[in-house]
Design a protein around this motif. Sequence first.
Motif, PDB file in Angstrom:
ATOM      1  N   UNK A 103       0.780  -1.226   0.000  1.00  0.00           N
ATOM      2  CA  UNK A 103       0.000   0.000   0.000  1.00  0.00           C
ATOM      3  C   UNK A 103       0.811   1.275   0.000  1.00  0.00           C
ATOM      4  N   UNK A 104       2.124   1.184   0.195  1.00  0.00           N
ATOM      5  CA  UNK A 104       2.979   2.383   0.173  1.00  0.00           C
ATOM      6  C   UNK A 104       3.549   2.565  -1.226  1.00  0.00           C
ATOM      7  N   UNK A 105       3.223   3.675  -1.867  1.00  0.00           N
ATOM      8  CA  UNK A 105       3.751   3.957  -3.198  1.00  0.00           C
ATOM      9  C   UNK A 105       5.203   4.416  -3.111  1.00  0.00           C
ATOM     10  N   UNK A 110       9.278   8.036  -0.466  1.00  0.00           N
ATOM     11  CA  UNK A 110      10.175   9.201  -0.456  1.00  0.00           C
ATOM     12  C   UNK A 110       9.665  10.280   0.489  1.00  0.00           C
ATOM     13  N   UNK A 111       8.342  10.471   0.504  1.00  0.00           N
ATOM     14  CA  UNK A 111       7.771  11.490   1.390  1.00  0.00           C
ATOM     15  C   UNK A 111       7.896  11.091   2.858  1.00  0.00           C
ATOM     16  N   UNK A 112       7.810   9.785   3.153  1.00  0.00           N
ATOM     17  CA  UNK A 112       7.995   9.340   4.536  1.00  0.00           C
ATOM     18  C   UNK A 112       9.392   9.722   5.031  1.00  0.00           C
ATOM     19  N   UNK A 113      10.393   9.516   4.185  1.00  0.00           N
ATOM     20  CA  UNK A 113      11.756   9.916   4.555  1.00  0.00           C
ATOM     21  C   UNK A 113      11.839  11.433   4.692  1.00  0.00           C
ATOM     22  N   UNK A 114      11.190  12.160   3.778  1.00  0.00           N
ATOM     23  CA  UNK A 114      11.186  13.617   3.881  1.00  0.00           C
ATOM     24  C   UNK A 114      10.453  14.090   5.135  1.00  0.00           C
ATOM     25  N   UNK A 142      12.763   0.521   0.649  1.00  0.00           N
ATOM     26  CA  UNK A 142      13.310   0.369  -0.690  1.00  0.00           C
ATOM     27  C   UNK A 142      14.274   1.457  -1.097  1.00  0.00           C
ATOM     28  N   UNK A 143      14.609   2.359  -0.186  1.00  0.00           N
ATOM     29  CA  UNK A 143      15.525   3.460  -0.471  1.00  0.00           C
ATOM     30  C   UNK A 143      16.875   3.190   0.201  1.00  0.00           C
ATOM     31  N   UNK A 144      17.939   3.443  -0.513  1.00  0.00           N
ATOM     32  CA  UNK A 144      19.276   3.219   0.022  1.00  0.00           C
ATOM     33  C   UNK A 144      19.554   4.155   1.197  1.00  0.00           C
ATOM     34  N   UNK A 145      20.204   3.593   2.228  1.00  0.00           N
ATOM     35  CA  UNK A 145      20.613   4.403   3.382  1.00  0.00           C
ATOM     36  C   UNK A 145      22.131   4.616   3.397  1.00  0.00           C
ATOM     37  N   UNK A 146      22.786   4.364   2.280  1.00  0.00           N
ATOM     38  CA  UNK A 146      24.247   4.468   2.231  1.00  0.00           C
ATOM     39  C   UNK A 146      24.737   5.907   2.344  1.00  0.00           C
ATOM     40  N   UNK A 147      23.907   6.862   1.964  1.00  0.00           N
ATOM     41  CA  UNK A 147      24.276   8.282   2.038  1.00  0.00           C
ATOM     42  C   UNK A 147      23.189   9.028   2.811  1.00  0.00           C
TER      43      UNK A 147
END
Length: 260
Positions: A103-105, A110-114, A142-147
């Motif tokens: 259910x998360x697009x 990206x907005x959750x991280x923002x 699904x987003x990289x946390x390397x940076x």
Amino acid sequence: MTTTRARTRTRRPLAVLLAAGLLALSACSGGDGPGGTALFREFQRVDGDPLTEAARIIASGGQPIDPDYRTLWPGVEITSVQATDGVLLVDVPSDGFTERPDGMSKRDARLAVQQLVRTLQGVQQERVPVQVQREGGASLFGLSTSAPFEAAPVLRTLNLVNITSPAEGDTVSGDTLTVTGVANSFEASGPCRLLQGGQEVALEAYQSDGWMEDRLFPFEVDLPLDGVSGEVVVQCETDDPSGGAEGNGPAVDTKTITVE
């Protein structure tokens, strides 16, 4: 008193800025913008370390004050947040949610991280990057946390109008209601309405301090309260020059208050 029927609107889930601390801190929550989910600012008070508690409010199921808002996070444990070496370090110990939950697009991920980035930067009062620390450098939604994560452009993430005061649930009195907020609206102006029972009982235009930049500008406008009492809704919008004929329509924010 006018009796023009107010425009009806369907709210989608929103993302908000929440405030934390026994000082009042600013945090972000999710909410509904004209083009989908957007971030809104809200102020809350919290006990304990402001950075850590603000992060826990949005990541671990905390509730915004405004019922139109919600957090975009599904419930993620955060151990601590520390300011060090020009970054904010967020310790996420579990290995869950390396990918997006059902259910998360991609946009909401990206907005959750923002939501986290802008909340913590608001608490810190400094535009510093946010580094999410996970065991083995695992991803998050699904987003990289390397940076470290930087704040994305304002006009792509925040709702384009946000009421600061009155706050949701406030009780007010007097002949006028002073509404303050921030906006980025066509030609720096837009309407603020007072609604009661679905009817428009007052309407004034606000004039913000600007509009042709990637930021929200402060505004202040007075709404008359003559003959008004009971529960009302303050509704501020961005200007919609096409009258709904083009685009997604105006950005909107509302607050339900009581007039004594």
